[in-house]
Design an enzyme around this catalytic site. Structure first.
Site, PDB file in Angstrom:
ATOM      1  CB  VAL A 172      -0.949   0.012   1.222  1.00  0.00           C
ATOM      2  CG1 VAL A 172      -1.744   1.314   1.273  1.00  0.00           C
ATOM      3  CG2 VAL A 172      -1.889  -1.178   1.174  1.00  0.00           C
ATOM      4  CB  CYS A 207      -8.160  -7.718   2.066  1.00  0.00           C
ATOM      5  SG  CYS A 207      -7.095  -6.280   1.844  1.00  0.00           S
ATOM      6  CG  ASP A 263       9.110  -0.313   5.995  1.00  0.00           C
ATOM      7  OD1 ASP A 263       8.025  -0.497   5.424  1.00  0.00           O
ATOM      8  OD2 ASP A 263       9.623  -1.151   6.767  1.00  0.00           O
ATOM      9  NE  ARG A 289       9.495  -2.383   0.661  1.00  0.00           N
ATOM     10  CZ  ARG A 289       9.143  -2.619  -0.593  1.00  0.00           C
ATOM     11  NH1 ARG A 289       9.936  -3.338  -1.382  1.00  0.00           N
ATOM     12  NH2 ARG A 289       8.018  -2.157  -1.079  1.00  0.00           N
ATOM     13  NE  ARG A 295       0.549  -9.009   2.424  1.00  0.00           N
ATOM     14  CZ  ARG A 295       0.059  -7.770   2.279  1.00  0.00           C
ATOM     15  NH1 ARG A 295       0.011  -6.969   3.316  1.00  0.00           N
ATOM     16  NH2 ARG A 295      -0.380  -7.366   1.110  1.00  0.00           N
ATOM     17  CB  THR A 335      -4.448  -3.614  10.807  1.00  0.00           C
ATOM     18  OG1 THR A 335      -4.997  -3.529   9.474  1.00  0.00           O
ATOM     19  CG2 THR A 335      -4.048  -2.229  11.267  1.00  0.00           C
ATOM     20  CB  THR A 387      -8.249  -2.750   6.872  1.00  0.00           C
ATOM     21  OG1 THR A 387      -8.024  -2.484   5.482  1.00  0.00           O
ATOM     22  CG2 THR A 387      -9.682  -3.209   7.076  1.00  0.00           C
TER      23      THR A 387
END
Length: 418
Positions: free
Chosen positions: A10, A254, A28, A33, A325, A79, A114
């Site tokens: 995202v 999600c 980050d 990364r 994930r 999250t 989220t």
């Protein structure tokens, strides 16, 4: 200056898109990364090298002290849920504390992660106020604009998906809506409140989870009846108002996670969300159903169970995407191993190192020929779809069972379909 906290699926695309109009700092905690991004390497979002290294409006850092003074802070941290499927707000709390130490008067903090309705106002804002010494809507403002990125989707990109926005005051709501309007070609929708924006995002994924759960349950029933589920769905789709879904494994960051957030909040309020809970239970039970169906077919075909080898094609949570994930293929592997089957997993798109680190599973480089007693087509990658059924069957022994979970081949070419 805009600061984006969290540079995953995202945050990075968002930072790159905003850098076309503003100076952006991407932060980050993962130092590796940041090093990769500074070299122009992005294995997560697929951002091209020249958008990273030749971008004078975009910088990356993992050092809090290097974050410049900014007006806008956007939080895009994960999250997840814990092992008991309870929302884990650790990352968003830490990000709020960190941002609270950085913001000055007139700052705008926007959350994209989220969450269940009320999280921004009841959890995040108090942390911002405590660690900044500032007061909401007097000294700074807050907004919520849920991410809608679809990993691996080359058509529906960030800028081509309408963006929901919201703010803690009428003026901040307008400012945030105008801010996103600069980068979102598809336009924006200003929600009436932060809680409405939070609820809208979580509703999108709960609806999809529930619809897939219904189709999964129908596929179980139709299997018992000896009816091909795909034949049923193709016939039902001839009616104009039929909603088309396919059965399968439901994972990802999600759909496989977000319903637990609202269910958790509902239970706190004394309400048991039966449909949400049932949908989650049904979808989570599909790996065991699939493995049991395969075992039944192997028994019928006189294939010894404990000495058999199974090839699974695909490990990522969705097709043509490297995202692993919450992959339910992992659950399928675990279920098959309970029967003492030897399982190989082949996925040319998944990062083998990430799979090993996250799941302690070693992907194979190439399938062996004339080697497997069963082959499961678990993920519909374009690469697998490009292979002929003869190629797929060449990996198997003479009586090999081909189980097509994704309807890649005609039902006459495989032995089982979901």
């Amino acid at each position: 200056m805009i600061v984006v906290i969290g540079l995953g699926y995202v945050g990075l695309p968002l930072a790159v898109l905003f850098s076309k109009h503003y100076s952006v700092c991407g932060f980050d905690l993962n130092k590796e990364r940041i090093t990769s991004l500074n070299y122009g390497e992005d294995k997560i979002s697929g951002i091209k090298k020249d958008q990273l290294v030749n971008n004078e409006h975009l910088v990356f850092t993992s050092n809090l002290e290097n974050i410049p003074a900014a007006k806008v802070f956007i939080i895009t941290v994960e999250t997840p849920v814990d092992k008991e499927n309870v929302p884990d707000l650790t990352a968003i709390k830490k990000a709020s504390i960190m941002i609270g130490s950085l913001i000055n008067k007139e700052a705008v903090v926007i959350y994209e992660s989220t969450v269940f309705p009320g999280t921004t106002e009841d959890v995040c804002i108090p942390l911002l106020e405590k660690h900044s010494g500032l007061q909401l809507n007097k000294d700074f403002s807050v907004g919520y604009s849920p991410e809608r990125i679809n990993p691996g989707d080359k058509l529906n990109k960030l800028e081509s998906i309408k963006k929901i926005t919201s703010g803690s005051s009428p003026s901040s709501a307008k400012y945030i809506n105008d801010l996103y309007s600069r980068i979102i070609d598809a336009g924006t929708y200003s929600a009436s409140s932060i809680k409405v924006a939070e609820a809208a995002k979580i509703t999108e994924n709960i609806q999809r989870d529930t619809n897939i759960a219904l189709i999964n349950e129908l596929s179980i029933i139709y299997n018992l009846l000896g009816i091909d589920t795909e034949d049923v769905l193709l016939a039902a789709e001839t009616k104009w108002n039929f909603h088309s879904y396919r059965p399968g494994l439901v994972g990802g960051h999600c759909i496989g996670v977000d319903p637990y957030y609202l269910a958790y909040k509902a239970k706190q309020l004394g309400y048991i969300p039966e449909l949400i809970d049932t949908s989650r239970k049904l979808n989570n039970g599909m790996p065991k159903f699939i493995s049991s169906e395969l075992i039944k077919k192997m028994v019928i075909n006189d294939i010894p169970i404990q000495s058999s080898k199974v090839l699974i094609l695909g490990f990522t949570f969705k097709e043509d995407c490297s995202d692993i994930r919450n992959s339910k293929v992992h659950d399928l592997v675990e279920s098959l191993r309970e029967y003492k089957l030897k399982v190989d997993i082949y996925d040319p798109i998944a990062d083998a190192i990430c799979v090993k680190d996250a799941y302690n599973i070693v992907l194979i480089d190439e399938p062996n020929f004339d080697f497997y007693d069963a082959i499961i087509l678990a993920v519909g990658h374009s690469f697998f779809k490009s292979l002929s059924i003869e190629k797929i069957r060449s990996y198997g022994r003479k009586n090999c069972i081909v189980y097509d979970l994704k309807y890649i081949y005609d039902k006459s070419e495989t032995d089982i379909r979901l």
